[in-house]
Write a protein that holds these residues in place. Structure first.
Motif, short mmCIF file in Angstrom:
data_model
loop_
_atom_site.label_atom_id
_atom_site.label_comp_id
_atom_site.label_asym_id
_atom_site.label_seq_id
_atom_site.Cartn_x
_atom_site.Cartn_y
_atom_site.Cartn_z
N GLY A 51 16.34 -50.64 53.74
CA GLY A 51 15.13 -51.17 53.54
C GLY A 51 14.47 -51.23 55.05
O GLY A 51 13.04 -51.82 55.06
N LEU A 52 15.21 -50.99 55.92
CA LEU A 52 14.53 -50.82 57.29
C LEU A 52 13.19 -49.92 57.55
O LEU A 52 13.43 -49.05 56.88
CB LEU A 52 15.22 -50.62 58.55
CG LEU A 52 16.51 -51.83 58.74
CD1 LEU A 52 17.26 -51.46 59.73
CD2 LEU A 52 15.48 -53.21 59.12
N SER A 53 12.34 -50.32 58.19
CA SER A 53 11.24 -49.42 58.56
C SER A 53 10.78 -49.65 60.06
O SER A 53 11.16 -50.46 60.66
CB SER A 53 10.07 -49.75 57.76
OG SER A 53 9.63 -50.87 57.69
N GLY A 54 10.00 -48.58 60.55
CA GLY A 54 9.55 -48.88 61.93
C GLY A 54 10.53 -48.28 62.98
O GLY A 54 11.28 -47.68 62.61
N TYR A 70 20.51 -44.67 57.90
CA TYR A 70 19.19 -45.24 58.24
C TYR A 70 18.11 -44.74 57.02
O TYR A 70 18.01 -43.36 56.74
CB TYR A 70 18.72 -44.72 59.65
CG TYR A 70 19.11 -45.74 60.70
CD1 TYR A 70 18.56 -47.11 60.84
CD2 TYR A 70 20.28 -45.37 61.44
CE1 TYR A 70 19.11 -47.96 61.75
CE2 TYR A 70 20.73 -46.37 62.40
CZ TYR A 70 20.12 -47.47 62.51
OH TYR A 70 20.71 -48.37 63.34
N GLN A 72 14.34 -43.48 55.26
CA GLN A 72 13.34 -42.77 55.82
C GLN A 72 12.09 -43.62 56.35
O GLN A 72 11.23 -42.96 57.03
CB GLN A 72 12.95 -41.57 54.60
CG GLN A 72 13.86 -40.75 54.47
CD GLN A 72 14.19 -39.67 55.32
OE1 GLN A 72 13.34 -39.53 56.14
NE2 GLN A 72 15.15 -39.30 55.49
N GLY A 73 12.16 -44.75 55.89
CA GLY A 73 10.95 -45.56 56.49
C GLY A 73 11.25 -45.85 57.99
O GLY A 73 10.02 -46.49 58.42
N VAL A 74 12.55 -45.78 58.47
CA VAL A 74 12.57 -45.77 59.98
C VAL A 74 11.93 -44.55 60.86
O VAL A 74 12.32 -43.37 60.42
CB VAL A 74 14.11 -45.98 60.41
CG1 VAL A 74 14.33 -46.04 61.60
CG2 VAL A 74 14.68 -47.16 59.77
N THR A 75 11.13 -44.90 61.78
CA THR A 75 10.47 -43.66 62.54
C THR A 75 11.22 -43.40 63.70
O THR A 75 10.99 -42.34 64.13
CB THR A 75 8.99 -44.32 62.66
OG1 THR A 75 8.88 -45.30 63.56
CG2 THR A 75 8.07 -44.76 61.71
N VAL A 99 16.81 -39.57 60.44
CA VAL A 99 15.75 -40.02 61.24
C VAL A 99 15.82 -39.71 62.48
O VAL A 99 16.92 -39.39 63.11
CB VAL A 99 15.56 -41.37 60.74
CG1 VAL A 99 15.19 -41.65 59.39
CG2 VAL A 99 16.81 -42.15 61.63
N ASP A 119 10.87 -53.11 65.42
CA ASP A 119 10.61 -53.76 64.45
C ASP A 119 11.75 -54.41 63.85
O ASP A 119 11.99 -55.38 63.14
CB ASP A 119 9.97 -53.01 63.49
CG ASP A 119 8.69 -52.04 63.95
OD1 ASP A 119 7.55 -53.08 63.88
OD2 ASP A 119 8.47 -50.99 64.27
#
Length: 232
Positions: A51-54, A70, A72-75, A99, A119
């Motif tokens: 659930g991590l992102s950024g 990781y 896909q929301g992780v940039t 990622v 984040d």
């Protein structure tokens, strides 16, 4: 005696990073981490980052075994690892990560990042090895934005008093840290996270492997948040 100038401090940190070398342990850990993941550790790694992102900073990335998990929301992941052999392995692992991952040299107590850049921060079997948990957690706090998450998976002291707790303390006072890259089995890491100002929201305690009585088997996996402005 080294003066307290910014340049001197930077030089000292460079020396400290260069001194973090555990070639024998690194070779053993590369094989051991694969075996541990096959035995079920990879499921816990997946839970840590779910659930991590950024932008994420992973402190003590080892040989990069966390990278495949990781979402896909992780940039971007900035993966900090001071041990040269493990850092080289992490750099190779980064090429197949789902990622973008950048692997960098650095210490937990002197992270190569600006204030509030990230984040989320991830530590997995790292806070048991750092020389000073308070220093490492203060650095993590510094590089996280207000409201940023700290995800953690750590070896900890067993809760119940008794034989295993005595064994943990004996191990930590003798050969265990020397054999296992600085690992300490008897730290109260959740208390240290709370003392650093983080709010712990989720926490699981378990043993890995589940039936083991090894000094390193008691673990915690959890999520904590850096409070926003004015909430400390």
């Amino acid at each position: 005696m080294v003066g307290d100038t910014g340049a001197d401090t930077h030089t000292q940190r460079e020396v400290d990073v260069a001194a973090v070398s555990h070639p024998v342990f690194a070779r053993v850990y590369e094989r051991l981490s694969v075996a541990m993941d096959r035995a079920g550790l990879d499921e816990f790694r997946r839970d840590v980052v779910a659930g991590l992102s950024g932008r994420v900073i992973e402190v003590g990335a080892g040989n990069g075994r966390m990278f495949p998990h990781y979402p896909q929301g992780v940039t971007e992941v900035v993966a900090v690892e001071p041990e040269p052999r493990l850092r080289a392995a992490a750099t190779r692992a980064a090429t197949t990560a789902p990622v973008p991952v950048t692997v960098v040299d650095g210490l937990a107590e002197a992270l190569p990042a600006g204030d509030g850049e990230f984040d989320a921060a991830v530590v997995a079997m790292v806070l048991c090895t750092v020389p000073d948990q308070a220093d490492a957690l203060a650095e993590i706090d510094r590089v996280l934005r207000p409201g940023g998450q700290l995800r953690f998976f750590e070896h900890v002291a067993v809760e119940e008093p008794g034989r295993l707790r005595r064994i943990q303390r004996l191990c930590d006072a003798t050969v265990w840290p020397k054999l296992f890259g600085g690992c300490h089995t008897a730290r109260d890491t959740t208390a240290a996270i709370g003392a650093a100002g983080f709010t712990i929201g989720e926490l699981r305690r378990f043993r890995f492997p589940a039936t083991s009585s090894s000094p390193s088997s008691p673990c915690v996996l959890g999520r904590a948040v850096k409070p926003g402005p004015g909430r400390r």
